[in-house]
Design an enzyme around this catalytic site. Sequence first.
Site, PDB file in Angstrom:
ATOM      1  N   GLU A 290     -97.950  25.459 108.168  1.00  0.00           N
ATOM      2  CA  GLU A 290     -96.693  24.954 107.608  1.00  0.00           C
ATOM      3  C   GLU A 290     -96.013  23.896 108.472  1.00  0.00           C
ATOM      4  OE1 GLU A 290     -97.371  27.992 108.836  1.00  0.00           O
ATOM      5  OE2 GLU A 290     -95.652  28.904 109.834  1.00  0.00           O
ATOM      6  N   HIS A 314     -97.257  29.252  99.564  1.00  0.00           N
ATOM      7  CA  HIS A 314     -97.007  29.968 100.822  1.00  0.00           C
ATOM      8  C   HIS A 314     -96.513  29.001 101.908  1.00  0.00           C
ATOM      9  CE1 HIS A 314     -97.827  33.107 103.896  1.00  0.00           C
ATOM     10  NE2 HIS A 314     -98.056  32.043 104.659  1.00  0.00           N
ATOM     11  N   GLU A 315     -97.268  27.940 102.133  1.00  0.00           N
ATOM     12  CA  GLU A 315     -96.880  27.013 103.212  1.00  0.00           C
ATOM     13  C   GLU A 315     -95.543  26.344 102.898  1.00  0.00           C
ATOM     14  OE1 GLU A 315     -98.501  27.670 105.678  1.00  0.00           O
ATOM     15  OE2 GLU A 315    -100.303  28.494 104.752  1.00  0.00           O
ATOM     16  N   HIS A 318     -92.629  28.544 103.757  1.00  0.00           N
ATOM     17  CA  HIS A 318     -92.303  28.533 105.196  1.00  0.00           C
ATOM     18  C   HIS A 318     -91.239  27.481 105.533  1.00  0.00           C
ATOM     19  CE1 HIS A 318     -94.825  31.389 107.303  1.00  0.00           C
ATOM     20  NE2 HIS A 318     -95.952  30.921 106.794  1.00  0.00           N
ATOM     21  N   GLU A 337     -93.827  35.672 108.307  1.00  0.00           N
ATOM     22  CA  GLU A 337     -94.882  35.795 107.303  1.00  0.00           C
ATOM     23  C   GLU A 337     -94.534  36.746 106.149  1.00  0.00           C
ATOM     24  OE1 GLU A 337     -97.119  33.670 107.116  1.00  0.00           O
ATOM     25  OE2 GLU A 337     -97.180  32.823 109.138  1.00  0.00           O
ATOM     26  N   ASP A 396    -102.342  35.831 119.175  1.00  0.00           N
ATOM     27  CA  ASP A 396    -103.315  35.617 118.112  1.00  0.00           C
ATOM     28  C   ASP A 396    -104.062  36.905 117.724  1.00  0.00           C
ATOM     29  OD1 ASP A 396    -104.232  33.481 116.537  1.00  0.00           O
ATOM     30  OD2 ASP A 396    -106.184  33.601 117.521  1.00  0.00           O
ATOM     31  N   TYR A 404     -97.844  40.043 107.128  1.00  0.00           N
ATOM     32  CA  TYR A 404     -97.800  39.382 105.826  1.00  0.00           C
ATOM     33  C   TYR A 404     -97.501  40.378 104.705  1.00  0.00           C
ATOM     34  CZ  TYR A 404    -100.172  35.323 107.929  1.00  0.00           C
ATOM     35  OH  TYR A 404    -100.501  34.239 108.697  1.00  0.00           O
TER      36      TYR A 404
HETATM   37  N1  BES Z   1     -98.561  30.136 109.822  1.00  0.00           N
HETATM   38  C1  BES Z   1     -99.729  30.648 109.227  1.00  0.00           C
HETATM   39  C2  BES Z   1    -100.978  30.357 110.015  1.00  0.00           C
HETATM   40  C3  BES Z   1    -101.000  30.934 111.423  1.00  0.00           C
HETATM   41  C4  BES Z   1    -100.480  32.188 111.691  1.00  0.00           C
HETATM   42  C5  BES Z   1    -101.573  30.225 112.448  1.00  0.00           C
HETATM   43  C6  BES Z   1    -100.513  32.686 112.990  1.00  0.00           C
HETATM   44  C7  BES Z   1    -101.610  30.726 113.726  1.00  0.00           C
HETATM   45  C8  BES Z   1    -101.071  31.966 113.999  1.00  0.00           C
HETATM   46  C9  BES Z   1     -99.911  30.127 107.803  1.00  0.00           C
HETATM   47  O1  BES Z   1     -98.717  30.015 107.107  1.00  0.00           O
HETATM   48  C10 BES Z   1    -100.740  31.128 107.045  1.00  0.00           C
HETATM   49  O2  BES Z   1    -100.314  32.237 106.928  1.00  0.00           O
HETATM   50  N2  BES Z   1    -101.900  30.733 106.540  1.00  0.00           N
HETATM   51  C11 BES Z   1    -102.791  31.595 105.784  1.00  0.00           C
HETATM   52  C12 BES Z   1    -102.683  31.339 104.322  1.00  0.00           C
HETATM   53  C13 BES Z   1    -101.675  32.120 103.578  1.00  0.00           C
HETATM   54  C14 BES Z   1    -101.764  31.821 102.100  1.00  0.00           C
HETATM   55  C15 BES Z   1    -101.713  33.594 103.817  1.00  0.00           C
HETATM   56  C16 BES Z   1    -104.220  31.264 106.173  1.00  0.00           C
HETATM   57  O3  BES Z   1    -104.426  30.318 106.942  1.00  0.00           O
HETATM   58  O4  BES Z   1    -105.137  31.919 105.704  1.00  0.00           O
HETATM   59 ZN    ZN Z   2     -97.808  31.878 106.665  1.00  0.00          ZN
END
Ligand code: BES
Ligand code: ZN
Length: 622
Positions: A290, A314-315, A318, A337, A396, A404
Amino acid sequence: MKITLNVICLLLLVISSCGPFEKDRKALDTDLAKDAHSYANFNDVRVSHISLDLDTDFEKNILSGWAELSIVNYRGVKELILDTRDLDIDSVKLDNESLTKYSLGEASDVFGQPLKIKIQPTSKTVKVYYSTRPESAALQWLTPEQTFGKKHPFLFSQSQAILARSWVPCQDGPGVKFTYDAKVKTDPSLIVLMSAENKTEKSPDGEYTFQMTQPISSYLLAIAVGDLNYQSTGRNSGVFAEPDMLSKSVWELQSMQSMIDSAEQLYGPYAWEQYDVVILPPSFPFGGMENPRLTFATPTIIAGDRSLVSLIAHELAHSWSGNLVTNETWDDFWLNEGFTVYFEQRIMEKIFGKPYEEMLTKLGMGDLVNTINELEEEGKSADTYLYLNLEGRDPDDGLTDVAYEKGRFFLQVVENEVGRDLFDAFLNEYFENNKFKPMSTEGFIGQLYSNLLLTDEQRLAVDADSWIFGPGLPDNVPVPFSKELDRVEEDIAKFDNDIIAASQIDTSGYTTHHWLYLLRGLKKMTPEKMSEMDKAYKLSETGNSEIACDWFKHAIEQNYKSAYPYMEEFLIRVGRRKFLSPLYERLAQTEDNKKWALEVYKKARPGYHAVSYNSIDDVLEL
Ligand code: BES
Ligand code: ZN
């Protein structure tokens, strides 16, 4: 002697913990919670703005130049501590005049190194001359072969959670917010994009300037450089993609503008003016990121049938939950999330209708139950709490589906208790009152109790404590219902009980989500059934990455070898960790499969971003 020293120490301790010092430390309303993943002394001296001047070097795979940080020295200290990781520091200047002393502390694989800079209480800016290293954990430098066009190199960053420090020296915790501007120079055949106001055309001299005038956290710093074209998709939205991908991408993301309009109707004005998406090469390790004004997205959402666009909702969501109101530390990640998944589903419901949203929600519950079971089996029960304790760990590792999906279902419980109208009014106010500020879990609970859940009865019914500070799923968890998926449930029962053949499933009207539910639900697969299904539905060859991933999971479990060449191609082409981890994890279970996986990984690893290969290295015990 020893005794007197001890007494003096004790006295000092007493004075400093009960005396005016301690009171002063808490008195500043700017104070942020301690951040276990940052070395920065942000409660003493805070970065308020960063100016970047960087050159991209595609020969050496480095960025070089400087970052000038404007600081506010709340406590008049003489040292500024920044986060860095694998940066080569040339020199540091105060107020753009005098060189100053600095030192790098001990290096940690995960957290990098503190950069300790001598400052004066009156210093206003600190300018760090530096360059990144080719192994910068945030940056991936791609060869032309790794792009769609195969003609030009590509660079992109991924800063969340704590990787910004590997390309910009900064106070790398989500609680610290700053504005930024940047000047970036590259080859004139490429365009530079950032999480800021972007030009939509290449500049003839390869020089680009950027302004981000709203305060953001470091994990939202982002850059992408490549052969990208732009097409508008409406009043304040558009898509960047490589020339060959642009028209397909625009077609796929046709609903973007209506998503923005719906989001604004739900939770108030979009604060960032423009909303664009850049479709990255397939090695992008996430589905989406995002970055403000410019979501980074995997090309695996370009499925050809618009079936995976909830990722954009989703993005986009954010832009409120996360980018406006930001988790103060990574322990509060669910505030980013969980709210975003809830918001995403509201956007999807508004645009595509209730039955569509119900399918997504039911699939989400399936993911959540699996994640909780896995975490419990691994003895990581505390990772199933919404409020995490990630101290000493790579954030991470602890950021899972729990934040989520459990986060979303908790908010659903609140909505069910007070009704949608009141909950929406609360959320509108929450975003408005807290915009551009960090939010802690405790702070959120405070607002929930003083503005929404006013009676003991409501609080008891919601049971926020069990959700936030307890394991698994509390008793009042909602049970998702989907008529669409009930139909698939019947198909699964018939298939598993051999009432119908694999090729006789009535898949007319099946969407991607029906397929995913089916594949996740089938419990009695055999290689023969897989072969029959493959003949009927061509699943090994599917261009839909989500379906492919679930199909390949079965293929590994059944040792269904016909799918392996397709799986190999997939593992080499796609770098999205969400697909890679479950596949490599399953492959690692048997000796033969692990051997095969190691061969494939040898070819695939050079094409992955650090986020992905670091995880897969662990899975394959390398
Ligand atoms: N912000 C996250 C990606 C992220 C989270 C990167 C934690 C590094 C650490 C992003 O918004 C996200 O959640 N992406 C998901 C997709 C979403 C539809 C659930 C993904 O990348 O799968
Ligand atoms: Zn996210």
